[in-house]
Write a protein that holds these residues in place. Structure first.
Motif, short mmCIF file in Angstrom:
data_model
loop_
_atom_site.label_atom_id
_atom_site.label_comp_id
_atom_site.label_asym_id
_atom_site.label_seq_id
_atom_site.Cartn_x
_atom_site.Cartn_y
_atom_site.Cartn_z
N ASP A 54 85.60 50.51 99.01
CA ASP A 54 86.60 50.18 97.68
C ASP A 54 86.72 51.77 97.27
N ALA A 55 87.04 52.00 96.17
CA ALA A 55 87.43 53.23 95.58
C ALA A 55 86.78 53.37 94.29
N LEU A 56 86.61 54.45 93.67
CA LEU A 56 86.16 54.79 92.36
C LEU A 56 86.97 55.46 91.55
N PHE A 57 87.41 55.10 90.36
CA PHE A 57 88.33 55.86 89.50
C PHE A 57 87.67 56.69 88.60
N MET A 58 88.23 57.81 88.35
CA MET A 58 88.01 58.32 87.02
C MET A 58 89.00 58.08 85.92
N ASP A 59 88.60 58.23 84.64
CA ASP A 59 89.69 58.04 83.67
C ASP A 59 90.72 59.10 83.40
N TRP A 60 91.54 59.14 82.68
CA TRP A 60 92.64 60.05 82.42
C TRP A 60 91.89 61.40 81.87
N GLU A 61 90.79 61.40 81.42
CA GLU A 61 90.25 62.55 80.96
C GLU A 61 89.19 63.24 82.07
N GLY A 62 89.14 62.50 83.23
CA GLY A 62 88.28 62.90 84.19
C GLY A 62 87.00 62.45 84.35
N TYR A 63 86.61 61.63 83.34
CA TYR A 63 85.46 61.03 83.31
C TYR A 63 85.10 59.72 84.41
N VAL A 64 83.88 59.34 84.97
CA VAL A 64 83.76 58.31 85.86
C VAL A 64 84.16 56.98 84.90
N PRO A 115 79.02 54.36 82.60
CA PRO A 115 80.24 54.62 81.88
C PRO A 115 80.25 53.69 80.59
N LEU A 116 80.72 54.40 79.40
CA LEU A 116 80.80 53.74 78.25
C LEU A 116 82.09 52.75 78.39
N ALA A 117 82.13 51.54 78.22
CA ALA A 117 83.24 50.78 78.30
C ALA A 117 84.18 50.60 77.32
N ASP A 118 84.68 51.64 77.01
CA ASP A 118 85.61 51.51 75.57
C ASP A 118 87.02 51.96 76.15
N ARG A 119 87.37 52.06 77.54
CA ARG A 119 88.50 52.55 77.98
C ARG A 119 88.91 51.93 79.41
N PHE A 120 88.08 50.76 79.50
CA PHE A 120 88.30 49.94 80.77
C PHE A 120 87.84 48.71 80.67
N LEU A 121 87.91 47.78 81.23
CA LEU A 121 87.29 46.12 80.99
C LEU A 121 85.82 46.38 80.70
N ASN A 122 85.35 45.87 79.96
CA ASN A 122 83.84 45.75 79.75
C ASN A 122 83.50 44.31 80.40
N ARG A 178 79.51 58.67 78.33
CA ARG A 178 80.67 59.59 79.32
C ARG A 178 79.77 60.33 80.39
N ILE A 179 80.27 60.02 81.67
CA ILE A 179 79.73 60.64 82.92
C ILE A 179 80.70 61.53 83.75
N LYS A 180 80.42 62.87 83.81
CA LYS A 180 81.31 63.59 84.51
C LYS A 180 80.87 63.65 86.03
N PRO A 181 82.26 63.61 86.98
CA PRO A 181 81.58 63.53 88.27
C PRO A 181 80.63 64.23 89.04
N GLU A 182 80.67 65.75 88.44
CA GLU A 182 79.51 66.54 89.22
C GLU A 182 78.15 65.91 88.85
N GLU A 183 77.97 64.91 87.95
CA GLU A 183 76.58 64.51 87.80
C GLU A 183 76.14 63.49 88.95
N LEU A 184 77.12 63.21 89.62
CA LEU A 184 76.92 62.10 90.70
C LEU A 184 75.91 62.73 91.59
N ASP A 185 75.84 64.13 91.79
CA ASP A 185 74.89 64.67 92.78
C ASP A 185 73.53 64.70 92.22
N GLY A 186 73.20 64.30 90.95
CA GLY A 186 71.76 64.14 90.50
C GLY A 186 71.35 62.65 90.45
#
Length: 289
Positions: free
Chosen positions: A180-190, A209-216, A238-246
């Motif tokens: 599958d694939a993971l989307f970021m939102d238009w601001e770059g958050y997971v 991720p806070l579900a206020d910009r995609f289907l909850n 909000r989760i930044k992509p660089e956080e995935l490493d942790g």
């Protein structure tokens, strides 16, 4: 079942009556085919009972409202249609798909208010959405497309048009050997996967991720409530992509996906750990309770 979806035995509920599976057809000038004026629901029936079926029916009606496409059935009538389909096909455990769309009519342009809103209910037996990944962990690519801003499209609707980039991104992922694939939102958050919400675990706490910009998702909300009842701390943020490493563990939720562990996202790797497995087991017990 391996036959094409338009060439099977069984019954489909269509506009108020059961029809033979192969006769459930629409005209080529159906508005939804040209302009994506369509909303749908995916549900699972476990041991003869649709999990949160009424909640799905209510969401279908709300999705139609958000697309300026009033659904001509009540939630109770939609519930009854689903039960009728399951009984007619003899299914105890199945996936249920309800779809409503602007049909063909007097309009064949962007405007379609004179065209009828139609609805169909289908069901089929369907196993794990991610196959062996259900136990081994799914592998996700990072999509090149972004989830759009809620100012550009009604992101709270489960609308067909919102899945165009999902199909494209899943195809691209599969060509690379991913599930599958993971989307970021238009601001770059997971944001989410192509058909499922995403969760991460770190030091015994859950982050999503806070579900206020995609289907909850209904499954998302169910799992959050379930985890909180078990005493887990859940952070919706909000989760930044660089956080995935942790993060140590990761899993997806959705009606089709149920609770599926994730072993890899791009270059990031995760454990298919005990906490994720316990959440999956608890969800399995809940839907069959």
């Amino acid at each position: 079942m391996t036959a094409a979806y338009d060439d099977r035995d069984g019954k489909i509920w269509m506009d108020g009556e059961l029809v033979d599976w192969r006769d459930a057809k629409v005209h080529v000038l159906t508005h939804a085919l040209h302009y994506a004026s369509s909303v749908f629901e995916g549900e699972r029936c476990y041991d003869g009972k649709i999990f949160k079926g009424h909640e799905h029916s209510l969401r279908l009606i709300e999705s139609g409202r958000l697309l300026d496409m009033p659904i001509p059935y009540s939630a109770d009538e939609i519930d009854a249609a689903k039960e009728e389909v399951l009984k007619a096909n003899g299914f105890e455990n199945a996936y249920v798909r309800v779809v409503a769309w602007r049909g063909s009519g007097l309009d064949m342009g962007v405007s379609a208010k004179r065209n009828p809103v139609r609805m169909a209910v289908c069901a089929w037996e369907w196993g794990s959405y991610y196959g062996d990944a259900k136990w081994q962990g799914a592998k996700l690519d990072v999509a090149k497309w972004k989830r759009p801003s809620p100012e550009t499209i009604p992101t709270a609707a489960k609308a067909a048009g919102l899945y165009m980039i999902c199909t494209m991104s899943k195809h691209a992922a599969e060509e690379k050997g991913f599930s599958d694939a993971l989307f970021m939102d238009w601001e770059g958050y997971v944001a989410e996967a192509t058909g499922a919400n995403i969760f991460f675990l770190k030091d015994g706490e859950v982050h999503t991720p806070l579900a206020d910009r995609f289907l909850n998702g209904i499954t998302r909300r169910t799992v959050i409530e379930m985890m909180k009842e078990k005493g887990l701390t859940v952070h919706e943020r909000r989760i930044k992509p660089e956080e995935l490493d942790g993060f140590q563990e990761c899993f997806l939720t959705g009606t089709a996906a149920e609770v599926t562990p994730v072993a890899q996202i791009g270059d990031w790797n995760f454990q298919v750990g005990e906490t994720t497995r316990a959440i999956a087991e608890d969800y399995e017990k809940l839907v069959r309770a």
